[in-house]
Design a protein around this motif. Structure first.
Motif, PDB file in Angstrom:
ATOM      1  N   ASP A 175       0.833  -1.201   0.000  1.00 25.05           N
ATOM      2  CA  ASP A 175       0.000   0.000   0.000  1.00 25.05           C
ATOM      3  C   ASP A 175       0.868   1.251   0.000  1.00 25.05           C
ATOM      4  O   ASP A 175       0.688   2.148  -0.831  1.00 25.05           O
ATOM      5  CB  ASP A 175      -0.929  -0.015   1.211  1.00 25.05           C
ATOM      6  N   GLN A 176       1.831   1.317   0.917  1.00 25.24           N
ATOM      7  CA  GLN A 176       2.669   2.517   1.031  1.00 25.24           C
ATOM      8  C   GLN A 176       3.508   2.747  -0.223  1.00 25.24           C
ATOM      9  O   GLN A 176       3.657   3.872  -0.678  1.00 25.24           O
ATOM     10  CB  GLN A 176       3.565   2.411   2.265  1.00 25.24           C
ATOM     11  N   ALA A 177       4.057   1.669  -0.791  1.00 23.51           N
ATOM     12  CA  ALA A 177       4.936   1.828  -1.957  1.00 23.51           C
ATOM     13  C   ALA A 177       4.167   2.186  -3.227  1.00 23.51           C
ATOM     14  O   ALA A 177       4.727   2.817  -4.132  1.00 23.51           O
ATOM     15  CB  ALA A 177       5.737   0.545  -2.177  1.00 23.51           C
ATOM     16  N   THR A 178       2.898   1.792  -3.312  1.00 16.19           N
ATOM     17  CA  THR A 178       2.114   2.068  -4.524  1.00 16.19           C
ATOM     18  C   THR A 178       1.333   3.370  -4.454  1.00 16.19           C
ATOM     19  O   THR A 178       0.731   3.785  -5.448  1.00 16.19           O
ATOM     20  CB  THR A 178       1.126   0.916  -4.816  1.00 16.19           C
ATOM     21  N   ILE A 179       1.343   4.030  -3.290  1.00 11.46           N
ATOM     22  CA  ILE A 179       0.612   5.294  -3.161  1.00 11.46           C
ATOM     23  C   ILE A 179       1.141   6.315  -4.173  1.00 11.46           C
ATOM     24  O   ILE A 179       2.351   6.461  -4.348  1.00 11.46           O
ATOM     25  CB  ILE A 179       0.710   5.849  -1.726  1.00 11.46           C
ATOM     26  N   LEU A 180       0.232   7.002  -4.811  1.00 10.86           N
ATOM     27  CA  LEU A 180       0.604   8.084  -5.722  1.00 10.86           C
ATOM     28  C   LEU A 180       0.935   9.321  -4.895  1.00 10.86           C
ATOM     29  O   LEU A 180       0.111   9.810  -4.133  1.00 10.86           O
ATOM     30  CB  LEU A 180      -0.529   8.375  -6.710  1.00 10.86           C
ATOM     31  N   ASN A 181       2.145   9.788  -5.053  1.00 12.60           N
ATOM     32  CA  ASN A 181       2.644  10.938  -4.297  1.00 12.60           C
ATOM     33  C   ASN A 181       2.631  12.159  -5.204  1.00 12.60           C
ATOM     34  O   ASN A 181       3.347  12.182  -6.214  1.00 12.60           O
ATOM     35  CB  ASN A 181       4.065  10.646  -3.793  1.00 12.60           C
ATOM     36  N   PRO A 182       1.851  13.199  -4.892  1.00 12.57           N
ATOM     37  CA  PRO A 182       1.763  14.361  -5.782  1.00 12.57           C
ATOM     38  C   PRO A 182       3.090  15.097  -5.937  1.00 12.57           C
ATOM     39  O   PRO A 182       3.269  15.857  -6.894  1.00 12.57           O
ATOM     40  CB  PRO A 182       0.703  15.250  -5.110  1.00 12.57           C
ATOM     41  N   ARG A 183       4.036  14.864  -5.037  1.00 13.98           N
ATOM     42  CA  ARG A 183       5.339  15.516  -5.141  1.00 13.98           C
ATOM     43  C   ARG A 183       6.264  14.809  -6.131  1.00 13.98           C
ATOM     44  O   ARG A 183       7.262  15.374  -6.565  1.00 13.98           O
ATOM     45  CB  ARG A 183       6.006  15.556  -3.763  1.00 13.98           C
ATOM     46  N   VAL A 184       5.938  13.551  -6.466  1.00 11.62           N
ATOM     47  CA  VAL A 184       6.757  12.792  -7.412  1.00 11.62           C
ATOM     48  C   VAL A 184       6.327  13.153  -8.827  1.00 11.62           C
ATOM     49  O   VAL A 184       5.182  12.943  -9.217  1.00 11.62           O
ATOM     50  CB  VAL A 184       6.611  11.270  -7.184  1.00 11.62           C
ATOM     51  N   LYS A 185       7.234  13.706  -9.565  1.00  7.98           N
ATOM     52  CA  LYS A 185       6.969  14.066 -10.958  1.00  7.98           C
ATOM     53  C   LYS A 185       7.554  12.992 -11.863  1.00  7.98           C
ATOM     54  O   LYS A 185       8.753  12.740 -11.859  1.00  7.98           O
ATOM     55  CB  LYS A 185       7.582  15.426 -11.305  1.00  7.98           C
ATOM     56  N   GLY A 186       6.703  12.343 -12.620  1.00  6.38           N
ATOM     57  CA  GLY A 186       7.168  11.298 -13.521  1.00  6.38           C
ATOM     58  C   GLY A 186       7.462  10.006 -12.782  1.00  6.38           C
ATOM     59  O   GLY A 186       6.838   9.664 -11.786  1.00  6.38           O
ATOM     60  N   ILE A 187       8.481   9.302 -13.264  1.00  2.00           N
ATOM     61  CA  ILE A 187       8.848   7.998 -12.725  1.00  2.00           C
ATOM     62  C   ILE A 187       9.937   8.190 -11.676  1.00  2.00           C
ATOM     63  O   ILE A 187      10.934   8.872 -11.943  1.00  2.00           O
ATOM     64  CB  ILE A 187       9.320   7.071 -13.874  1.00  2.00           C
ATOM     65  N   PRO A 188       9.774   7.620 -10.476  1.00  2.77           N
ATOM     66  CA  PRO A 188      10.718   7.862  -9.394  1.00  2.77           C
ATOM     67  C   PRO A 188      12.034   7.078  -9.545  1.00  2.77           C
ATOM     68  O   PRO A 188      12.340   6.156  -8.789  1.00  2.77           O
ATOM     69  CB  PRO A 188       9.951   7.427  -8.144  1.00  2.77           C
ATOM     70  N   SER A 189      12.803   7.454 -10.549  1.00  2.00           N
ATOM     71  CA  SER A 189      14.095   6.827 -10.781  1.00  2.00           C
ATOM     72  C   SER A 189      14.965   7.774 -11.604  1.00  2.00           C
ATOM     73  O   SER A 189      14.461   8.443 -12.520  1.00  2.00           O
ATOM     74  CB  SER A 189      13.921   5.506 -11.561  1.00  2.00           C
ATOM     75  N   THR A 190      16.239   7.846 -11.283  1.00  2.00           N
ATOM     76  CA  THR A 190      17.155   8.668 -12.088  1.00  2.00           C
ATOM     77  C   THR A 190      17.366   8.085 -13.473  1.00  2.00           C
ATOM     78  O   THR A 190      17.802   8.785 -14.391  1.00  2.00           O
ATOM     79  CB  THR A 190      18.523   8.792 -11.384  1.00  2.00           C
TER      80      THR A 190
END
Length: 194
Positions: A175-190
């Motif tokens: 649940d925590q890892a799949t939550i959509l975070n409005p602060r994350v823009k795009g895909i969370p990976s460099t």
């Protein structure tokens, strides 16, 4: 909505699985393996997913194929429902008590399957359920969801409680890892992809 439907049919099992990631914890589980039904219900309730599973397996042989194949189908469903993983939180670490038992689940929705299972002290059976199948279930999930998962059982005496702690924690971590975070823009990976 982030959801997926998986139909998997082999000579050993026939599975229909419906998953909604952004659910409310509703579950309808009919695997033919009572203890697994109980664990999947807990995973769903504490992960706030909606999950429906029907499995007709070769239980006259044993429970192995049903448990492993449900792990495969659930992993495929998460992989499909998450799509390109844009905006997800990605990581989670959750410690969950269940009476005298305590486990920690660390999860990275990384696109790379890797599994660490540090669980000792389980009795061979809970009722008629072979407890070695817990590891098989999670290995199958990890391989098909393409996530990194570390399961560490700190301690416990009651095998039912120990496994229950793991499944509840796994649901909470998903649940925590799949939550959509409005602060994350795009895909969370460099790298730009997961």
């Amino acid at each position: 909505m982030r959801k997926a439907k998986i139909e998997r049919s082999t000579a050993e099992t026939s599975i229909e699985l419906d998953l909604t990631i952004d659910g409310t914890g509703n579950a309808t589980i009919r695997s033919g393996v009572g203890f697994l039904d109980h664990m999947l219900l807990l995973l769903t309730k504490h992960g706030l997913f909606d999950l429906a599973v029907t499995c007709n397996g070769d239980l006259e042989v044993d429970q192995h194929h049903s448990v492993e194949d449900i792990g495969i189908a659930l992993g495929q469903a998460f992989q499909q429902a998450l799509g390109n993983k844009e905006g997800i939180t990605r990581y989670a670490t959750v410690t969950t008590p269940m009476d005298e038992a305590l486990s920690t689940i660390s999860l990275d929705i990384s696109g790379r399957p890797y599994f660490v299972y540090n669980v000792e002290g389980l009795k061979d059976k809970v009722g008629d359920f072979d407890t070695e199948l817990v590891e098989e279930f999670f290995h199958a999930f990890v391989s098909n969801a393409k996530v990194t998962l570390h399961i560490n059982l700190a301690y416990g005496n009651n095998t039912h409680h120990m496994i229950e702690s793991i499944f509840k924690g796994f649901g909470r971590a998903l649940d925590q890892a799949t939550i959509l975070n409005p602060r994350v823009k795009g895909i969370p990976s460099t790298k730009g992809s997961l």
